[in-house]
Every structure is written in C-alpha cells, then in structure tokens.
Scaffold this active site. Structure first.
Site, PDB file in Angstrom:
ATOM      1  N   ASP A   1       0.850  -1.183   0.000  1.00  0.00           N
ATOM      2  CA  ASP A   1       0.000   0.000   0.000  1.00  0.00           C
ATOM      3  C   ASP A   1       0.893   1.243   0.000  1.00  0.00           C
ATOM      4  O   ASP A   1       1.922   1.267   0.673  1.00  0.00           O
ATOM      5  CB  ASP A   1      -0.901  -0.012   1.244  1.00  0.00           C
ATOM      6  CG  ASP A   1      -2.050   0.983   1.120  1.00  0.00           C
ATOM      7  OD1 ASP A   1      -1.801   2.197   1.283  1.00  0.00           O
ATOM      8  OD2 ASP A   1      -3.171   0.546   0.848  1.00  0.00           O
ATOM      9  N   GLY A   2       0.478   2.251  -0.742  1.00  0.00           N
ATOM     10  CA  GLY A   2       1.244   3.497  -0.765  1.00  0.00           C
ATOM     11  C   GLY A   2       1.296   4.192   0.583  1.00  0.00           C
ATOM     12  O   GLY A   2       2.140   5.060   0.790  1.00  0.00           O
ATOM     13  N   HIS A   3       0.394   3.839   1.480  1.00  0.00           N
ATOM     14  CA  HIS A   3       0.400   4.430   2.826  1.00  0.00           C
ATOM     15  C   HIS A   3       0.404   3.318   3.871  1.00  0.00           C
ATOM     16  O   HIS A   3      -0.603   2.642   4.064  1.00  0.00           O
ATOM     17  CB  HIS A   3      -0.818   5.329   3.030  1.00  0.00           C
ATOM     18  CG  HIS A   3      -0.646   6.311   4.151  1.00  0.00           C
ATOM     19  ND1 HIS A   3      -0.139   5.959   5.389  1.00  0.00           N
ATOM     20  CD2 HIS A   3      -0.901   7.644   4.223  1.00  0.00           C
ATOM     21  CE1 HIS A   3      -0.100   7.015   6.157  1.00  0.00           C
ATOM     22  NE2 HIS A   3      -0.539   8.057   5.486  1.00  0.00           N
TER      23      HIS A   3
ATOM     24  N   HIS B   1       7.123  11.290   2.669  1.00  0.00           N
ATOM     25  CA  HIS B   1       5.943  11.663   3.465  1.00  0.00           C
ATOM     26  C   HIS B   1       6.134  11.199   4.908  1.00  0.00           C
ATOM     27  O   HIS B   1       6.343  10.014   5.170  1.00  0.00           O
ATOM     28  CB  HIS B   1       4.713  11.012   2.834  1.00  0.00           C
ATOM     29  CG  HIS B   1       3.414  11.426   3.439  1.00  0.00           C
ATOM     30  ND1 HIS B   1       2.763  10.680   4.394  1.00  0.00           N
ATOM     31  CD2 HIS B   1       2.642  12.514   3.223  1.00  0.00           C
ATOM     32  CE1 HIS B   1       1.641  11.292   4.740  1.00  0.00           C
ATOM     33  NE2 HIS B   1       1.539  12.405   4.039  1.00  0.00           N
TER      34      HIS B   1
ATOM     35  N   GLU C   1       4.142  17.020   2.330  1.00  0.00           N
ATOM     36  CA  GLU C   1       4.039  16.732   3.775  1.00  0.00           C
ATOM     37  C   GLU C   1       5.214  15.874   4.222  1.00  0.00           C
ATOM     38  O   GLU C   1       5.045  14.863   4.912  1.00  0.00           O
ATOM     39  CB  GLU C   1       2.724  16.005   4.081  1.00  0.00           C
ATOM     40  CG  GLU C   1       1.476  16.716   3.550  1.00  0.00           C
ATOM     41  CD  GLU C   1       0.173  16.006   3.903  1.00  0.00           C
ATOM     42  OE1 GLU C   1       0.121  14.772   3.754  1.00  0.00           O
ATOM     43  OE2 GLU C   1      -0.776  16.685   4.340  1.00  0.00           O
TER      44      GLU C   1
ATOM     45  N   GLU D   1       3.109  18.079  10.731  1.00  0.00           N
ATOM     46  CA  GLU D   1       1.718  17.621  10.735  1.00  0.00           C
ATOM     47  C   GLU D   1       1.399  16.969  12.072  1.00  0.00           C
ATOM     48  O   GLU D   1       2.191  16.185  12.613  1.00  0.00           O
ATOM     49  CB  GLU D   1       1.491  16.634   9.585  1.00  0.00           C
ATOM     50  CG  GLU D   1       0.045  16.175   9.487  1.00  0.00           C
ATOM     51  CD  GLU D   1      -0.183  15.152   8.377  1.00  0.00           C
ATOM     52  OE1 GLU D   1       0.609  15.111   7.420  1.00  0.00           O
ATOM     53  OE2 GLU D   1      -1.160  14.386   8.486  1.00  0.00           O
TER      54      GLU D   1
ATOM     55  N   CYS E   1      -7.626  13.643   8.741  1.00  0.00           N
ATOM     56  CA  CYS E   1      -6.850  12.599   9.423  1.00  0.00           C
ATOM     57  C   CYS E   1      -6.502  12.979  10.856  1.00  0.00           C
ATOM     58  O   CYS E   1      -6.474  12.125  11.742  1.00  0.00           O
ATOM     59  CB  CYS E   1      -5.587  12.284   8.639  1.00  0.00           C
ATOM     60  SG  CYS E   1      -4.592  13.720   8.190  1.00  0.00           S
ATOM     61  N   CYS E   2      -6.189  14.265  11.092  1.00  0.00           N
ATOM     62  CA  CYS E   2      -5.627  14.643  12.387  1.00  0.00           C
ATOM     63  C   CYS E   2      -6.631  14.603  13.553  1.00  0.00           C
ATOM     64  O   CYS E   2      -6.288  14.074  14.624  1.00  0.00           O
ATOM     65  CB  CYS E   2      -4.966  16.024  12.310  1.00  0.00           C
ATOM     66  SG  CYS E   2      -3.592  16.108  11.130  1.00  0.00           S
TER      67      CYS E   2
END
Lengths: 673, 673
Positions: free
Chosen positions: B209-211, B274, B326, B342, B418-419
């Site tokens: 997965d890219g993340h 990232h 980011e 972030e 997300c945060c």
C-alpha cells in the site's frame, strides 16, 4: 484578413529600453545611445546573439507556439499547443529580442538577414492569425472560441499577451523603422482601446488583466506613435487596481493581493502577491507617472520600491520569497534555500528600477539595476546560453542531489517558458541601460560600465565617449571624450554604493581641479569644458568583502555573504577541499577575521576572479550509541560547537553557479563562533 | 451479507497502546496498567472525552463519511462523499478513540452508554457495507466499483484504511471484549491475507500500500488473536518496500522515496518522504522486529530513529519540514516558519518511539515521547477541544495576518480529516504510555508522570503505585507503593534528559540507602523490598532554560528557545508590551545573560506557568529619503544593529498558542548581539 505592412518607414529612433520620446516629467532621458564592444557584457551578449536567440525559433516550433498562429489563421478550433493562455507571448518576447538584436551594430550581416527573415516570417503568421477586429490571441481563437473576448481577464492574459506584442512591435519599429509588427500591434491596441476605457466612456469591459504588462506597452506605444490616448488607456488600467477582479478570498489565487487588486496602486504601502505581476504593474505605473507627472502615483512607486528593497529583496537583487504563488513573502521573509527569485521577477525589477532612475534621476535605482543584472538576472541562463533557470535559490543543501536526483538543474526550455525569451530580450537591449542625458540637456550620465561607446544629444550638441574597462573583473574605468558638443557639460558617473567610501578619479591623469568634481548620492559629477581626447579614469573598490543582512532576516542570521564589486559570490561544493565522508558545506563556518583573498582564474567558468576565505569545518555530531541523542543543547552550557580545523574556501560569482554539477551551494555562510 | 457479532467475549485484556500479548523480543512489556485521575493530562483527556470524541459522529455525518457506508451497503455506485479514498479511516479512527475511552474507568455511565451505542451503530454500518469476501472500502465500493480491488495500491489506501479498521477492532476487543468490530476486521484481514502473501505463495497482488498502517495493525491483530500469520503478513509488507510500486521519478509523488519505496527498510540510512507514511512504516517494522527478533530490522529502526532525531526533528518533537508532499526535508532543514509538523506525524512519532522503548528498554525513546506529546501533538487541538491544527509552525511573522487574513487558525474539521480523530485516539489511549513491566518481571518502569495509579504483574505478583503530582507545572512527583507483590522488585523512574544533572529522590523522606538507587542512561532504578505505604519523591528540575539548536540548522542560527521541564515555550505577540507602530516580534532579540523568570498564571489558558525573559527591541530601520536604501551592510563595519531598550517578554507553553488570536508567534528568538 491579413495586416498589410506599411511601406512608410520612419528613420530609426535612437535607442533605449524606454523610448526616448515624450517623458514629460522624467529627470533623465533615454536619448543616450551606447554600444558594448568588448569585455564582460559583450561576451554574455555574444552568447545571447549566437546561441540563445538563434535557438528561439526552434524551441518555439517544438513547443507548438508557432503552430498555434497557423491554426488561428486557418480559423481552427482545436489542436492548440501548450498549457497556458499566454503561449503567444513567448513568440512576442522572442520577436522583441530579435528586434533589439537588429539594433546592435555588432550584429553581422548573416545574422541580421536571418533575424530579419524570421521576423518577417513570424510577422506573417501573426498578421494571418489576427482577426478583423484587431484581436489576436491564439488561445482564445483556437482553444476557447466560444468565450467572448476579455471576459476571463483574471487568468486569460489577453492584455498581457497584447502588451508583449506591442513591446516587440515598438522595438522592431525603433531599431528598423519597419511597420511589419507595429501595424499589427496598433490594430490590436486600438481594438483594446475600443473595448476598455476611462470611466464614463461607456465601454463594456470594466476590469483589468490579471497579469499586468499592457500598461508599460501602451505607454511605449504612445511614445513611439505620438498618440497620447494609449497613455490614457495605460493610466486607466493602472488605476483600476483595487477591486477590479471582484475577489474576496484569503488564500492563493482567490486573494486579491495575488493580483495586486487589494487596493489602488497609489494607496499601497508594500509590494505583495505574484512578484512579476507586481513589478510589471509598478513599471507601468512609473511610466504613467513619467508621462503625467501625477504626484500621488510617483510617490507610490517610489514608496513601494523603497519598501521592497528594505524588506523583501535578496542580496542578488532577486525577489519573490514564496514558491507558492511565485510571490513576495512577508517582510524580512527571505529564505535562502526556498528563495523563488524567478528570473522574470529579477528582469521585472530591472525594468521597474530603470523607470524610477529615469523619473527621479537618483543613482540608487541604477545601483539596484547593476546588482540585479549581474546576479539575480544573469544566473538565469547558463554560460553556454542554451540552458535556463526559472527559480534561483541562494542555497542548495548537501543532501539535495541525494533526495531530488542528480539531473542537471538548468534545462533547455520550460513548459511555462516565460523566462528564456525574457532573458534574450533583456540581454539584447542591455546597452540601453548604460547611459542617459539629463532632461535639461546639461549632463550625460553613465549608469553602467562596459567597454564601448556612449553618445547623447545634449543642449550644446552631440557628445560622445569611448569607454574602456575590464569591469567587473577590474575596478578601473577609462572614459575618453570623443565628441564635445559646443558647450560645457557635466559628465556624471555612477559610483556604486559599495564603493562610495573608496574610489578615486583622475581627469587627464591628475586629480580634478577644484570645483570640477562633486560627489553626492552616488553620482560623481565632473563639470568642465570638455576637449576631444580628455580622459577620465574612475577606480572603484573591488576589494572582496563580507556582507551581512538586516538582523531581522531569519534565514541568514549569523551568516555572511561574500561580494566583490557588483558580484555576489557563492560557494559551490565541488570547488572546496574534499570533505570527510558524510560532511559537506553545511559543516563549514567562515572566519571573518581571517579576511578574504582573490585569485584570477581565466580558465574557470569563462574567466572569473574567485574569492578565497577561511572556514572551520565542524565535526559531524557523533550518532553512535553512547552519543547524546538529542541535538538541541542548553544555551547556559556556554560551549559553542567545536570549531574544527581551518580550510580554504573558494567562492565563485553567483551568476556562474550550477554550470558544472547539481551539488550543494551557499551564498550566505555561517560565521564561525 | 452482514457480519454476526460473536457472543464469545473474552475477558478484557489489560491495557497498552501496544497489545500486552506476545512481544517475544521486547525488553519491556505493555502489561502495566495506568490511570490518570487528576492534573494536566486528566484535564486534557477530560476535554477529549467530553468535547472532542462526542463531536466526532456529528462531524463524520456532516462530512458524509457515514453516508458512504450506507451507500456501500445499498450497493450504490454513485454519491460517494468526500475527496479521498481513505474517508472510511476517519470513522475507524473515531471508533478506536471511542473504544479506548470505554477502557478508561473515569468514563461515566451515561458517556459509556452513548459511546457503546454509537459503536454498535457504526459497527452495523460497517457490517452491512462489508462485501461477502470480507472487503470493505466504501470509496472503491461506491465511487470506483469498476476498479479491481488492490490494483491501485499507490494511492488507493485500501490497506491503510483496513489497518485503521483493525486497530479500532483490537482496541474495542481489548477494552470491552466485544467482537462487534473484531469479526469485521478479522474477515477483512483474512481477505487481505488471501490476496497478498509471502514470496512463492502465488498470491496475486505483489505490492505494498502506498500508505503504511496495515503493518502495525496486523501485528496487533496477531497479538490480540494469537494468530501469527498476521505477523507474517505484516513482515511481508514491511519487506516489500524497495521497488514495489515501480516508480522511477525524482519529483513529488513520482519519487519512490515519497513512499519509502526507494530501498528496503532494513537498508535505509535516513528517513525520507511523506512523514506519516515513513513513521507508520517504521512503527510497523519495529512491531515486526519485536515479534521476530530480526536483528537487521531492529538495527534499521534504531538507526533511522537516531538519524531522524539528530537531523530532522523540531524542538517540539514535530517532524516534516516540507509543506510540499508533507515530507521530511534534507538533513538540518528545519524551517521554523514553514515547519509542516503535521499533527499526525507527531502522533506517528510517538507510536514509533514507544515501540522502540518497548523493544530496547531505553529511556531516550520515552524522553522523545514526552517531548512530542506535550508539544508537537498537543498543539494540534485547541484547549476547548473543538478546533484543530493540521500543520504546526514554530514561527508566524508579524505580517502574516495582514497578508493571509485574520481568520482563526484553528478549524473544527478538515477536508482531509486525518488529524482530529488521530488526536482523539491518542489522548484516549494516553495512559498506556505511562508504565511498563520489564520482560524478566523484575521491574516496573514509570515513563510519564501523571496523578493516578499504576499497576503491573511482575514475577513476584501484582505490584501497584499511587502517583501524585502537579507535573509539568511542578517538578515534584510523589509515588506511594500500594501493592508490593511477594518479592523485591525495582521501581524504575525516567529522569528526563533536561533534568539529568539536577534531580533528587527520597525514599520515605530520606536519601535512599547505599545500593538502593542507581541512575544511568535516563533511568533511576530503586531496588529494594517494597512495603505498602513506602513513598518515593522525585524532584525534577523545572528551572526555565534557553535552548540552542545544532549550529547546522540554518533556520534558527543565532536564536534561542525557551523551555521549562518538558514544555517548549513560545512568545505570542498579544502577550508582549505594546510595540511602537510598525514594529513587532521580528524586532525583539533576547538577552541570554539577563536570565529567565516564571509566573504562575492560573487564569491564563487553562492555567499555565509563563516564563519571562528580557529582550531588546531593535528600532525599525529608517526608510526615509535620506536613509540608507540598501539593507545589507558590510561585516567589516563591525557595528551590530542598535540594541534598543529592554522589554520583558512573556512566553507561554507552545501547546497553548493560537487559542486567542491569529497573531505573530515565535518559538526561537534571535539572541541580542
């Protein structure tokens, strides 16, 4: 229908990047004419003439800019090439460069024929593409035929593109007398005049272009044609700023300040938004003030320049601190690593400052022109003339190539190709920034120094000089009077601010007689009855020096830059002693007390004088298991980081950086503790 | 079909943001249980429980996240709400927060019922939306039904979203024993396991997965279920990095480094790309190493943490120097004004460091956890609990509000949200970071200090402590033994690095007897036979201090920050003496020699201790007609900028900034020359 080039060809007008014609309220006139025949700028201009400008048509063909005119001529509505509504302006700027080049006596017959042929070819394309109304913009003609003209002014660049066409036409008419381009431009300008107009004129398009350029262009067209209505239209556009685009956002392109549309120009206290837009607008406002004498507008352009220089200008003369929006930052926000410093913004700064120099007669404006030309502008093109930089950092870190790849930083062309032809037209027109005549006809000013000739019509008749210098490699400038006129006149020489406390001058080998020389505010005035053969020798102080920024500039606090004469220097990693593994430029701190030296390096980068400095290389922090793991330390410990052994640094002129590799570079160096 | 919640409800597992179960190679075990009943964190957690978490369902409804599950359940293929493929993860993270909150004994019955009801409602939405295969991602189900699953791994976030579902399910199962979410998660995890797998398994989707996020989630699921195949799958994903996505670019999202796919994790020398992706991946790698004992993977995560802290971490513990992507910047590139930091990256750093603390037993990791919690994380939510920051600058200039507008910096929710739920789940699970038991069962470690209780099963039986402190407002921490077990054990207290040279400890009011206390590498070990009622008093040094960065950090060279205990302080413009017109924070330079003071301000910002410092206000440069026009000056002049009159600055804790206005702020202050 096509425009018919007129057979009427008036005598070439003399010279100047601002037209020498009407400028009612100017202190200085652009009536002087200069040539550059040898030395630093002659070499850069030779490369521009032999490499950059000749490559232009090929690049424009590859990028599809020329095809767009053919499509428009064929009334095609698909196939538009390129990403931007201002693609045409790349062609117009190349035409302007070619036109200025034709005005250079050094251009040989073969090159002249080639340029003339290309200009005629392109003028034909433009004429064929121009609509009956006079309208000409291939993006709206081919890609957006359904959009009524002048209704997308925020982003459409229709007037911006028209402005560059007009500038090219004025340059071409001035240097050749040809109306090939001028007739096309006049028809478009008149169409714009019919579409927009002063309040109460009842004209429909009550707004401004999102990107200024039309303003200077219209004033120049007025000067070239004698038609003051173009100046009135320029003044109208300048004064529409302050709500014309109807924006209310507070971010990026929704922010009126991006377009300098947040308040009227004459009320603004500081430059803001997109740097090129801001400076083209201010150049236009300066042009309008020069024609109209409007005191509020003049006060505004002077105030905004002062504020920009005091808080928003890099040492190189570059401007624009934000990559985001290509924009001015906040006061004192001048990051070295993230300096945007778009090449076009530096060129725009030169144009703005030059107009202020003419308007006010003050030397500081030409000081900034010089600094910007040698540093913030010239860095934008490779020494080879075929590769360009769009943004110009003042610091590239050691880790950059590791993270961003090691491909060459300079590239042959850009998708948004504003900068390359802008550089071409500036270098081709450079001699125009060298000299002026005072409005009263009593003085000749030399603003910039280059080997060649200067001539100007003064009150007592034509005067002329021969200039010989190896500036900026050497500080000596020798000027010989070759034409005296029939009355005494003042020879006025600019002494750059960095040499104001250390310069000498001789007239015919001796100190000037009492009352002859006066120095004030950057101008050295030599007032006497000149005889042919009189020689003036000005020696400027080229001792290398360390320079500090305003202490409010966070980015370079505790750092010094190295300068020599007008040249900002920088340190490229590849010129320094091989560092230990894992170390690099980031570890070097310069020792101010150890002073600076110079080395002539004729073999290096086309011939440069490098500056040497002494630095200490800080050892890299231990990151082993037993080392302190946290890199921040109490100030009360009072122990500066260990200084390390001295090493000798070599600093090259900033304009020559990134011509060999994509390694680390610094303009500002940390000062050893 | 819907998932059927199982009636089988195992006893709640004890506690810990890392599951207390199998962790074969951990030095410390997450088997300790802590409560926070009063003081600093109790108040922040009260706001989280009473404001932030209860607002979550409304925000998720408004943003359309809940509707997406209804659409997926109805097998709709249009109407997807929100901009991102990971919209579901906002719901999953809120569920995790709610689950941890249920594990807090301070949660009252009414809140508990409300949370339980919401969780059941959301679990029903998820179960209805889940496909027969176990697949669950409403973006691909509703917005992109034509795309085969797991074929857009670079941007699709399918495994990332699955990871957050699994984390929520593990938390819910651990705190309640319910399988409402766990069964859904297990079915999805098994589907993933069937779709991906170790080399040679012949499974089709040979990528990552890219993340990252699935990696930690799978290891936690393995710990929760006892199924080691999930750990194997996590190890497979960790080891696929290094070319899995097939990228070859060198800019932004085309750059494999953005996805940490430029080389295998175990070979990497530095963090890159990232920031959240990098740190979630490293947390997962640390989890895998903790389970497998893989020495190369352990060496890699330790090395990458050390490198990150030494060169790429802000004083606040925040990471990520680039707004663009980011991302982590280059070594020592830590701009204060453009710090991205972030909130999620700070949370990710806490997760990564905590896993290293457990794996290695070293105190420095919990030092960074503390620093990051109090500063880089907590700044992300307003004191009121209903407004958030996504990126967290360490410097806001005077001109900011003029240029960017004066609207509140903190906002109720984000388009990319997300945060906020990440903050909610971290604060809800905060007690888990307070204490551990050593793997050999001989010691209890207290990592963070808060009033409440700590208990852990040691070799000699259950031991327990009562903790009383007003930390970080005061430096005294009193611990009372309330449960002794049946053998001697070591009470191990972390002494933060900033107090390592100035702390005292007493046992029952006296210096510990010889041989009882040992201090090394941040751990104070008290080794004795404990009796119920024994009291230990640790006094840490909360004297305010000036802190310097590594001299290679360009952004804050010549500056000092103010810290007190674990709190980084900052100076907000509105607390300072009214400056002269046109002046502001940019003009202040702090006088290190004048020292620092403290003022208790119970009425301010929820009760803070401010730090006072003496600064000099530099007069603004004259920009009048006769003033020097060029702001850069020769270093040889040797004249520092005039220092100006002394003024007293007030510095508040950084976590509390931007709770009153959108004015200027600085963490690092220039040092007066």
């Amino acid at each position: 229908m096509t425009a018919v080039p007129s057979a009427k060809t008036p005598a070439p007008s003399p010279a100047g990047p601002v037209h020498p014609g009407p400028a009612a309220h100017a202190a200085l006139r652009a009536t002087a004419r200069a040539t550059v025949t040898a030395g630093f700028w002659a070499e850069r201009r030779r490369v521009n003439a032999e490499v950059s400008i000749p490559q232009g048509p090929q690049r424009l063909a590859e990028a599809g800019n020329l095809e767009n005119f053919r499509l428009a001529a064929a009334r095609a509505t698909e196939g538009f090439q390129g990403a931007f509504p201002f693609q045409d302006s790349d062609v117009h700027k190349w035409l302007e460069a070619a036109a200025w080049q034709l005005g250079d006596p050094a251009t040989d017959t073969e090159s002249r024929d080639e340029l003339t042929s290309r200009i005629t070819e392109f003028a034909g394309l433009l004429a064929d593409a121009q609509e009956d109304s006079g309208y000409l913009n291939t993006y709206y003609q081919v890609a957006k035929p359904e959009v009524p003209h002048f209704t997308e002014l925020k982003w459409g660049h229709e007037l911006y593109t028209a402005g560059h066409l007009i500038q090219a036409a004025v340059a071409h008419h001035r240097t050749t007398g040809s109306r090939e381009l001028l007739d096309i431009a006049v028809r478009f300008a008149d169409h714009i005049g019919e579409s927009f107009g002063p309040e109460g004129s009842g004209r429909p398009h009550d707004s401004v272009d999102g990107h200024p350029e039309i303003e200077t262009a219209l004033v120049e067209l007025a000067r070239e044609t004698g038609e003051s209505r173009y100046t009135e239209l320029a003044a109208y556009f300048v004064d529409r700023h302050g709500g014309a685009l109807g924006l209310t956002g507070d971010k990026g392109f929704d922010r009126p300040g991006y377009f300098q549309d947040h308040m009227p120009v004459r009320e603004a206290e500081a430059v803001t938004g997109h740097a090129v837009r801001q400076l083209y607008l201010l150049a236009g406002a300066a042009d309008v003030a020069t024609e109209t004498g409007d005191p509020a507008l003049r006060a505004a352009v002077e105030r905004l320049w002062t504020e920009m220089v005091a808080r928003q200008t890099y040492l190189t003369g570059g401007v624009g601190a934000h990559h985001s929006d290509e924009a001015f930052g906040q006061p004192y926000e001048l990051p070295a690593d993230r300096s945007y410093c778009e090449t076009c913004a530096a060129i725009a700064s030169v144009q703005f400052a030059w107009r202020l120099a003419l308007l006010t007669g003050e030397a500081k404006y030409s000081d900034l022109v010089e600094r910007t030309l040698y540093n913030g502008v010239l860095c934008g093109v490779s020494l080879s003339g075929d590769r360009y930089l769009y943004d110009n950092p003042l610091h590239v870190r050691d880790g950059h190539a590791d993270q961003e790849g090691d491909k060459p930083r300079r590239v042959p062309w850009f998708r948004c190709a504003c900068c390359p032809p802008n550089l071409m037209r500036l270098l081709a027109s450079l001699p125009h920034y060298l000299a002026t005549a005072s409005a009263d006809g009593g003085a000749l000013q030399v603003h910039q120094y280059a080997t060649g000739t200067v001539a100007a019509p003064l009150a007592g008749g034509e005067v002329a000089l021969r200039v010989e210098t190896d500036y900026p490699r050497q500080g000596r400038i020798a000027l010989t009077v070759t034409g005296t006129g029939e009355e005494p006149w003042t020879l006025t020489l600019r002494v750059p601010h960095w040499s104001a406390d250390a310069w000498t001058v001789t007239v015919n080998g001796a100190e000037p007689a009492a009352g002859v020389a006066e120095f004030a505010d950057g101008w050295l005035r030599l007032d006497r009855a000149w005889t042919e053969g009189d020689t003036v020798v000005l020696d400027l102080d080229l001792a290398p020096r360390f320079t500090l920024a305003d202490p409010r500039v966070d980015a370079v606090r505790g750092c010094a830059a190295i300068e020599r004469g007008p040249l900002v220097h920088c340190v490229e990693a590849l010129d320094q002693p091989a560092p230990p593994a894992g170390s690099g430029l980031d570890d070097l701190a310069v020792d101010l007390a150890a002073g600076l030296g110079t080395v002539d390096r004729p073999e290096l980068l086309g011939g440069v004088t490098t500056v040497t400095a002494t630095a200490r290389r800080r050892p890299r922090p231990d990151t082993g298991a037993s080392a302190p793991w946290w890199p921040y330390r109490p100030a009360t410990a009072g122990t500066p980081a260990p200084a390390g052994d001295p090493v000798t640094l070599t600093a090259i002129p900033y304009y020559a950086w990134a011509n060999r590799d994509n390694g680390a570079m610094r303009v500002f160096l940390p000062i050893a503790e």
